[in-house]
Design a protein around this motif. Sequence first.
Motif, PDB file in Angstrom:
ATOM      1  N   ILE A  47      -1.036 -15.418 -13.479  1.00  0.00           N
ATOM      2  CA  ILE A  47      -0.068 -14.361 -13.259  1.00  0.00           C
ATOM      3  C   ILE A  47      -0.331 -13.726 -11.906  1.00  0.00           C
ATOM      4  CG2 ILE A  47       0.846 -12.178 -14.127  1.00  0.00           C
ATOM      5  CD1 ILE A  47       1.484 -14.562 -15.833  1.00  0.00           C
ATOM      6  N   LYS A  48       0.642 -13.679 -11.046  1.00  0.00           N
ATOM      7  CA  LYS A  48       0.440 -13.242  -9.683  1.00  0.00           C
ATOM      8  C   LYS A  48       1.118 -11.897  -9.447  1.00  0.00           C
ATOM      9  CE  LYS A  48       0.416 -18.066  -8.291  1.00  0.00           C
ATOM     10  NZ  LYS A  48       1.083 -19.110  -7.511  1.00  0.00           N
ATOM     11  N   ARG A  49       0.413 -10.998  -8.774  1.00  0.00           N
ATOM     12  CA  ARG A  49       0.998  -9.701  -8.455  1.00  0.00           C
ATOM     13  C   ARG A  49       1.928  -9.815  -7.263  1.00  0.00           C
ATOM     14  NH1 ARG A  49      -2.684  -4.543  -8.492  1.00  0.00           N
ATOM     15  NH2 ARG A  49      -0.624  -3.658  -8.640  1.00  0.00           N
ATOM     16  N   LYS A  50       1.450 -10.396  -6.191  1.00  0.00           N
ATOM     17  CA  LYS A  50       2.255 -10.459  -4.980  1.00  0.00           C
ATOM     18  C   LYS A  50       1.786 -11.589  -4.096  1.00  0.00           C
ATOM     19  CE  LYS A  50       5.346  -8.957  -2.078  1.00  0.00           C
ATOM     20  NZ  LYS A  50       6.759  -8.917  -2.399  1.00  0.00           N
ATOM     21  N   ARG A  51       2.710 -12.388  -3.618  1.00  0.00           N
ATOM     22  CA  ARG A  51       2.331 -13.444  -2.697  1.00  0.00           C
ATOM     23  C   ARG A  51       1.996 -12.862  -1.331  1.00  0.00           C
ATOM     24  NH1 ARG A  51       2.966 -18.528  -4.091  1.00  0.00           N
ATOM     25  NH2 ARG A  51       4.214 -19.050  -5.906  1.00  0.00           N
ATOM     26  N   THR A  52       1.024 -13.479  -0.690  1.00  0.00           N
ATOM     27  CA  THR A  52       0.722 -13.089   0.673  1.00  0.00           C
ATOM     28  C   THR A  52       1.726 -13.736   1.601  1.00  0.00           C
ATOM     29  OG1 THR A  52      -0.767 -14.954   0.911  1.00  0.00           O
ATOM     30  CG2 THR A  52      -1.739 -12.905   0.163  1.00  0.00           C
ATOM     31  N   THR A  53       1.713 -13.313   2.865  1.00  0.00           N
ATOM     32  CA  THR A  53       2.703 -13.835   3.793  1.00  0.00           C
ATOM     33  C   THR A  53       2.398 -15.265   4.212  1.00  0.00           C
ATOM     34  OG1 THR A  53       1.442 -12.842   5.572  1.00  0.00           O
ATOM     35  CG2 THR A  53       3.272 -11.564   4.673  1.00  0.00           C
ATOM     36  N   GLU A 251      -0.944  -6.276   0.658  1.00  0.00           N
ATOM     37  CA  GLU A 251       0.350  -5.995   0.041  1.00  0.00           C
ATOM     38  C   GLU A 251       0.322  -6.420  -1.417  1.00  0.00           C
ATOM     39  OE1 GLU A 251       5.103  -7.000   0.608  1.00  0.00           O
ATOM     40  OE2 GLU A 251       3.719  -7.233   2.294  1.00  0.00           O
ATOM     41  N   ILE A 252       0.541  -5.465  -2.317  1.00  0.00           N
ATOM     42  CA  ILE A 252       0.546  -5.710  -3.758  1.00  0.00           C
ATOM     43  C   ILE A 252       1.788  -5.069  -4.354  1.00  0.00           C
ATOM     44  CG2 ILE A 252      -0.685  -5.395  -5.932  1.00  0.00           C
ATOM     45  CD1 ILE A 252      -3.254  -5.165  -4.365  1.00  0.00           C
ATOM     46  N   ASP A 253       2.579  -5.859  -5.052  1.00  0.00           N
ATOM     47  CA  ASP A 253       3.816  -5.361  -5.668  1.00  0.00           C
ATOM     48  C   ASP A 253       4.721  -4.677  -4.653  1.00  0.00           C
ATOM     49  OD1 ASP A 253       3.038  -6.307  -8.115  1.00  0.00           O
ATOM     50  OD2 ASP A 253       2.196  -4.410  -8.783  1.00  0.00           O
ATOM     51  N   GLY A 254       4.771  -5.226  -3.457  1.00  0.00           N
ATOM     52  CA  GLY A 254       5.671  -4.708  -2.449  1.00  0.00           C
ATOM     53  C   GLY A 254       5.170  -3.502  -1.681  1.00  0.00           C
ATOM     54  N   LYS A 255       3.971  -3.036  -1.988  1.00  0.00           N
ATOM     55  CA  LYS A 255       3.433  -1.884  -1.249  1.00  0.00           C
ATOM     56  C   LYS A 255       2.079  -2.244  -0.667  1.00  0.00           C
ATOM     57  CE  LYS A 255       1.268   0.291  -5.307  1.00  0.00           C
ATOM     58  NZ  LYS A 255       1.721  -0.649  -6.319  1.00  0.00           N
ATOM     59  N   LYS A 256       1.769  -1.650   0.472  1.00  0.00           N
ATOM     60  CA  LYS A 256       0.498  -1.921   1.126  1.00  0.00           C
ATOM     61  C   LYS A 256      -0.557  -0.949   0.644  1.00  0.00           C
ATOM     62  CE  LYS A 256       1.801  -4.278   5.388  1.00  0.00           C
ATOM     63  NZ  LYS A 256       1.711  -4.260   6.874  1.00  0.00           N
ATOM     64  N   MET A 257      -1.733  -1.497   0.370  1.00  0.00           N
ATOM     65  CA  MET A 257      -2.872  -0.687  -0.027  1.00  0.00           C
ATOM     66  C   MET A 257      -4.027  -0.964   0.918  1.00  0.00           C
ATOM     67  SD  MET A 257      -2.765  -1.086  -4.199  1.00  0.00           S
ATOM     68  CE  MET A 257      -3.998   0.207  -4.435  1.00  0.00           C
ATOM     69  N   ASN A 258      -4.769   0.059   1.267  1.00  0.00           N
ATOM     70  CA  ASN A 258      -5.946  -0.089   2.107  1.00  0.00           C
ATOM     71  C   ASN A 258      -7.154  -0.262   1.204  1.00  0.00           C
ATOM     72  OD1 ASN A 258      -8.358   1.275   3.810  1.00  0.00           O
ATOM     73  ND2 ASN A 258      -6.853   0.315   5.150  1.00  0.00           N
ATOM     74  N   LEU A 259      -7.767  -1.456   1.230  1.00  0.00           N
ATOM     75  CA  LEU A 259      -8.794  -1.806   0.258  1.00  0.00           C
ATOM     76  C   LEU A 259     -10.072  -2.305   0.922  1.00  0.00           C
ATOM     77  CD1 LEU A 259      -6.502  -3.791  -2.213  1.00  0.00           C
ATOM     78  CD2 LEU A 259      -7.167  -1.382  -2.380  1.00  0.00           C
ATOM     79  N   SER A 301     -11.215  -3.899  -3.603  1.00  0.00           N
ATOM     80  CA  SER A 301     -11.535  -2.691  -4.368  1.00  0.00           C
ATOM     81  C   SER A 301     -10.912  -1.469  -3.706  1.00  0.00           C
ATOM     82  CB  SER A 301     -13.054  -2.500  -4.457  1.00  0.00           C
ATOM     83  OG  SER A 301     -13.688  -3.651  -4.973  1.00  0.00           O
ATOM     84  N   ILE A 302     -10.476  -0.525  -4.519  1.00  0.00           N
ATOM     85  CA  ILE A 302      -9.945   0.735  -4.005  1.00  0.00           C
ATOM     86  C   ILE A 302     -11.114   1.604  -3.549  1.00  0.00           C
ATOM     87  CG2 ILE A 302      -8.632   2.819  -4.562  1.00  0.00           C
ATOM     88  CD1 ILE A 302      -7.273   1.172  -6.789  1.00  0.00           C
ATOM     89  N   PRO A 303     -11.129   2.082  -2.315  1.00  0.00           N
ATOM     90  CA  PRO A 303     -12.234   2.941  -1.852  1.00  0.00           C
ATOM     91  C   PRO A 303     -12.330   4.204  -2.707  1.00  0.00           C
ATOM     92  CG  PRO A 303     -10.888   2.203  -0.004  1.00  0.00           C
ATOM     93  CD  PRO A 303     -10.145   1.829  -1.251  1.00  0.00           C
ATOM     94  N   ILE A 304     -13.538   4.560  -3.108  1.00  0.00           N
ATOM     95  CA  ILE A 304     -13.705   5.702  -4.005  1.00  0.00           C
ATOM     96  C   ILE A 304     -13.294   7.016  -3.337  1.00  0.00           C
ATOM     97  CG2 ILE A 304     -16.087   6.333  -3.476  1.00  0.00           C
ATOM     98  CD1 ILE A 304     -14.427   6.009  -6.980  1.00  0.00           C
ATOM     99  N   ASN A 305     -13.379   7.103  -2.006  1.00  0.00           N
ATOM    100  CA  ASN A 305     -12.946   8.326  -1.332  1.00  0.00           C
ATOM    101  C   ASN A 305     -11.444   8.548  -1.493  1.00  0.00           C
ATOM    102  OD1 ASN A 305     -15.608   8.139  -0.486  1.00  0.00           O
ATOM    103  ND2 ASN A 305     -15.182   8.988   1.532  1.00  0.00           N
ATOM    104  N   ASP A 306     -10.680   7.450  -1.592  1.00  0.00           N
ATOM    105  CA  ASP A 306      -9.242   7.575  -1.834  1.00  0.00           C
ATOM    106  C   ASP A 306      -8.962   8.049  -3.254  1.00  0.00           C
ATOM    107  OD1 ASP A 306      -8.936   6.644   0.712  1.00  0.00           O
ATOM    108  OD2 ASP A 306      -8.201   4.648   0.140  1.00  0.00           O
TER     109      ASP A 306
END
Length: 409
Positions: A47-53, A251-259, A301-306
Amino acid sequence: MDNFNNKDNKFNTMPENHNMNYDSSTYGSFKNTEIYNNPYVYPDPKIKRKRTTGRLGSVVAVALICSLLGGAVGGAVTYTTMKNTNTPVTQQKSANNGNTVVAPTAVGSINIPEIVTKVSPAVVGVSTKSVSTSIFGFNMEPQEGIGSGFIFSEEGYVLTNFHVISGANQVKVIFNNGKEVNAKIVNYNQEADLAVLKITDKVELPAVATLGDSESLQVGEQVVAIGNPLGKEYLGSVTTGIVSAVSRDVEIDGKKMNLIQTDTAINPGNSGGPLINARGEVVGINTAKLSGNGIEGIGFSIPINDVTTKLENLVKQKITLGITVQNVTKELAEKYKVPVGVYITNVANFSIAQKGGLQPGDVITKFDGKKVETVEELNKIKDTHKDGDTIEIEFVRNGQNMKASLKIE
């Protein structure tokens, strides 16, 4: 026969029910003729969340699921955070020739077994169950999912990913000794893929994790992940690696996350578990991996400071109604001879909605005196209310116009 899509827009739960009551917005709209069985709790590596470019692979959320047959209120929460100090340089003597070798040594650093001993009791499994109902009142195939999380306060609050608990009818927390306890979903931030649970059973907490400082992470620094890859059988699995990059736009589910990127082994079931530094402090929440042929060791991983900047709101209980719903579009209204509005697929036991007399199959057309045609419209109105308010609802049941009063509590 066409079926309705149960892909949700938003998810809440009632605070007082251990079996979990759901928000008016657990499920959102219809789509074509397929049932999307809880797409947010990702079933397996396929199951894939989002394809990369590029062509390398796809970002995969690391929760696990299997099919089974058959306005905010809250108090203050205390949690521990620690800021890392700069790593000093110490001098060590070589045993061979006595030359001085300069090597970095982290202040207060501990070895991996010590990290595991310190942190693993605070790491939990997050077990979920979800059941949806078709427009004809039939229960769809229930699903059971599992992810990871960790206790971050003495009050029994647990951090995990939103996609681990999205769409869940029931949530339980599994301690590292295998003991299962009841929990409720307190709040979530879907955009940030974060959720906070609270253990509702009166039990002694095995441990509380310490939150560190993700901004002090350096590329090449050793980290540890603890979680439940592939299910309960591998509860509390420990993997280790290094920080591959401290800031990746993914990019995950159409939105960019800083990880944070790491080569630490992360697999389905690890979602929501902690990424830990050499001091035994949580510096990230494991959430996804890059998957594809020939791809290994690319996890995120999501940075804990975020996360810590959002905790003040995440520990506040969301006001919920206790219903699972879907949008009824004009096309579907004409096809199934029902009004345009918000269709109720499920009503949670002991919820506000159940107490007010709502039932599966009802189509809400007015909420608080205002016409509603979508889940989003209903939620906007709901979010303007607070604990103790009474909301008048108009709905259609079996072709008859009816009314109900729901008291928020």
